[in-house]
Scaffold this motif. Structure first.
Motif, PDB file in Angstrom:
ATOM      1  N   GLY A 161     -17.457   7.570  -3.892  1.00 55.20           N
ATOM      2  CA  GLY A 161     -18.228   7.407  -3.345  1.00 55.20           C
ATOM      3  C   GLY A 161     -17.971   5.751  -2.650  1.00 55.20           C
ATOM      4  O   GLY A 161     -17.890   5.717  -0.906  1.00 55.20           O
ATOM      5  N   PHE A 162     -16.812   5.155  -2.856  1.00 55.66           N
ATOM      6  CA  PHE A 162     -16.521   3.833  -1.763  1.00 55.66           C
ATOM      7  C   PHE A 162     -15.223   4.684  -0.586  1.00 55.66           C
ATOM      8  O   PHE A 162     -15.230   3.824   0.446  1.00 55.66           O
ATOM      9  N   ILE A 163     -14.444   5.590  -0.580  1.00 55.68           N
ATOM     10  CA  ILE A 163     -13.891   6.191   0.306  1.00 55.68           C
ATOM     11  C   ILE A 163     -13.939   7.029   1.371  1.00 55.68           C
ATOM     12  O   ILE A 163     -14.054   7.242   2.982  1.00 55.68           O
ATOM     13  N   LYS A 164     -15.372   7.804   0.757  1.00 58.09           N
ATOM     14  CA  LYS A 164     -16.248   7.891   1.770  1.00 58.09           C
ATOM     15  C   LYS A 164     -17.077   7.069   3.152  1.00 58.09           C
ATOM     16  O   LYS A 164     -17.174   6.978   4.246  1.00 58.09           O
ATOM     17  N   SER A 165     -17.129   5.765   2.484  1.00 59.24           N
ATOM     18  CA  SER A 165     -17.517   4.916   4.144  1.00 59.24           C
ATOM     19  C   SER A 165     -15.981   4.399   4.493  1.00 59.24           C
ATOM     20  O   SER A 165     -16.205   3.150   5.664  1.00 59.24           O
ATOM     21  N   ILE A 166     -14.858   4.203   4.408  1.00 59.26           N
ATOM     22  CA  ILE A 166     -13.173   4.055   4.792  1.00 59.26           C
ATOM     23  C   ILE A 166     -13.165   5.246   6.666  1.00 59.26           C
ATOM     24  O   ILE A 166     -13.785   6.569   6.342  1.00 59.26           O
ATOM     25  N   PRO A 167     -13.429   4.667   7.697  1.00 54.22           N
ATOM     26  CA  PRO A 167     -13.711   5.571   8.975  1.00 54.22           C
ATOM     27  C   PRO A 167     -12.206   6.376   8.742  1.00 54.22           C
ATOM     28  O   PRO A 167     -11.118   5.859   8.523  1.00 54.22           O
ATOM     29  N   LEU A 168     -12.452   7.400   8.986  1.00 55.27           N
ATOM     30  CA  LEU A 168     -11.113   8.477   8.827  1.00 55.27           C
ATOM     31  C   LEU A 168     -10.471   8.002  10.864  1.00 55.27           C
ATOM     32  O   LEU A 168      -8.990   8.448  10.245  1.00 55.27           O
ATOM     33  N   GLU A 169     -11.124   7.555  11.862  1.00 56.21           N
ATOM     34  CA  GLU A 169     -10.271   6.949  13.052  1.00 56.21           C
ATOM     35  C   GLU A 169      -9.173   6.497  12.545  1.00 56.21           C
ATOM     36  O   GLU A 169      -7.691   6.351  13.199  1.00 56.21           O
ATOM     37  N   VAL A 184      -0.203   6.461   5.025  1.00 57.99           N
ATOM     38  CA  VAL A 184      -1.418   6.726   5.392  1.00 57.99           C
ATOM     39  C   VAL A 184      -1.916   6.002   3.747  1.00 57.99           C
ATOM     40  O   VAL A 184      -3.068   5.543   4.253  1.00 57.99           O
ATOM     41  N   PHE A 185      -1.669   6.504   2.851  1.00 58.21           N
ATOM     42  CA  PHE A 185      -2.226   6.267   2.190  1.00 58.21           C
ATOM     43  C   PHE A 185      -2.399   4.522   1.260  1.00 58.21           C
ATOM     44  O   PHE A 185      -2.970   3.923   1.036  1.00 58.21           O
ATOM     45  N   TRP A 186      -1.279   4.295   1.142  1.00 55.48           N
ATOM     46  CA  TRP A 186      -0.577   3.487   0.593  1.00 55.48           C
ATOM     47  C   TRP A 186      -0.970   2.389   1.483  1.00 55.48           C
ATOM     48  O   TRP A 186      -0.763   0.842   1.457  1.00 55.48           O
ATOM     49  N   ARG A 187      -0.680   2.074   2.748  1.00 53.78           N
ATOM     50  CA  ARG A 187      -0.270   0.846   3.863  1.00 53.78           C
ATOM     51  C   ARG A 187      -2.066   0.710   4.590  1.00 53.78           C
ATOM     52  O   ARG A 187      -1.985   0.167   4.608  1.00 53.78           O
ATOM     53  N   ILE A 188      -2.683   2.216   5.080  1.00 52.91           N
ATOM     54  CA  ILE A 188      -3.636   1.857   5.328  1.00 52.91           C
ATOM     55  C   ILE A 188      -5.290   1.987   4.319  1.00 52.91           C
ATOM     56  O   ILE A 188      -6.285   1.025   4.627  1.00 52.91           O
TER      57      ILE A 188
END
Length: 278
Positions: A161-169, A184-188
């Protein structure tokens, strides 16, 4: 001029109700701490009264009988490494299911959600059988791996649920700049998961630190006992050393209570942040 809100009867009722509920939850702590400072005859005479004198010998005896430093380190190691593994596994799995939606990933997420309602007691015997066959019995590593299996369902649900709130842009910009998928995953993404990671660590710590049933099934050696297992040694078949047991409970619960009070604000913060998007 600022208008002063009137102190209504409804507000007064809510405050009284809140105080009563708080006292209700504090009553067990009162009985544990007060009776841990009594001699056994004084405890047997009355459990509600305050101690006449502070009897600290219970704590000295418990420290030696429980081998508290060893039990504390066992509980600490198991809790810390279980949390590290659960955060890494759950966050990576949730990220993959959110960013790569497919029928298979949806079924996997549904399986994780369904696993949350399965009671532990129904799979105790199969767990012991499987753990013994793969060599996980009587080891801290084996217990940590078992916690991975039982804790990942709730953690994936929260991270999902939390990751859905992170903008894909944000991720697309990093990809354009030449960042690899793991980068992308570890740094952003992972640094942005800090509120939910903190929430997950708190909830897992409260569960793992105080858990008795799973360690009692997996750990057999006395030197591997966690604090709940060491405390249970005061309850024999014919005798129950309540004065020592309550002192042991106080020593065992104190670290996790301090940890919870210091970190509790992150629970609401993390859960509400994860509910921004469906």
């Amino acid at each position: 001029m600022e208008t002063v809100k009137k102190y209504s009867g409804r507000l007064f009722t809510l405050e009284v109700l809140g105080i009563l509920i708080a006292l209700l939850f504090l009553v067990p702590f009162y009985f544990v701490i007060v009776n841990s400072l009594k001699t056994f005859p004084e405890l047997a005479a009355s459990t509600a009264k305050l101690p006449q004198t502070l009897y600290l010998d219970n704590y000295k005896k418990v420290w030696t009988i429980m081998k508290f430093p060893s039990a504390f380190m066992n509980s600490l190691i198991i809790t810390v490494f279980s949390n590290i593994g659960l955060v890494i596994i759950s966050s990576m799995a949730s990220y993959r299911m959110v960013r790569k939606p497919s029928k298979f990933n949806n079924l996997v997420f549904l399986a994780f959600v369904a696993a949350m309602v399965i009671p532990f007691q129904s799979i105790m015997i199969p767990l012991v059988r499987v753990a013994s066959q793969v060599g996980l019995m009587d080891s801290k590593l084996g217990l940590i791996i078992c916690y991975f299996g039982f804790g990942v369902s709730l953690n994936v649900f929260l991270f999902h649920g939390f990751i859905k709130s992170i903008p894909l842009e944000i991720e697309e910009s990093a990809t354009v700049d030449g960042c690899s998928p793991y980068g992308v995953f570890w740094r952003i993404v992972f640094p942005l998961l800090k509120p939910m990671s903190t929430t997950v660590v708190i909830l897992n710590s409260l569960w793992i630190w105080n858990d008795y049933l799973l360690p009692s099934l997996v750990l057999n050696s006395p030197e591997l006992r966690t604090i709940p297992l060491a405390t249970f040694s005061f309850f024999g078949q014919y005798t129950k050393q309540w004065d020592l047991a309550l002192a042991g409970l106080t020593l065992g619960v104190l670290p996790i209570v301090i940890f919870f009070l210091a970190m509790q604000k992150h629970i609401v913060e993390g859960i509400t942040a994860g509910s921004v998007k469906g």
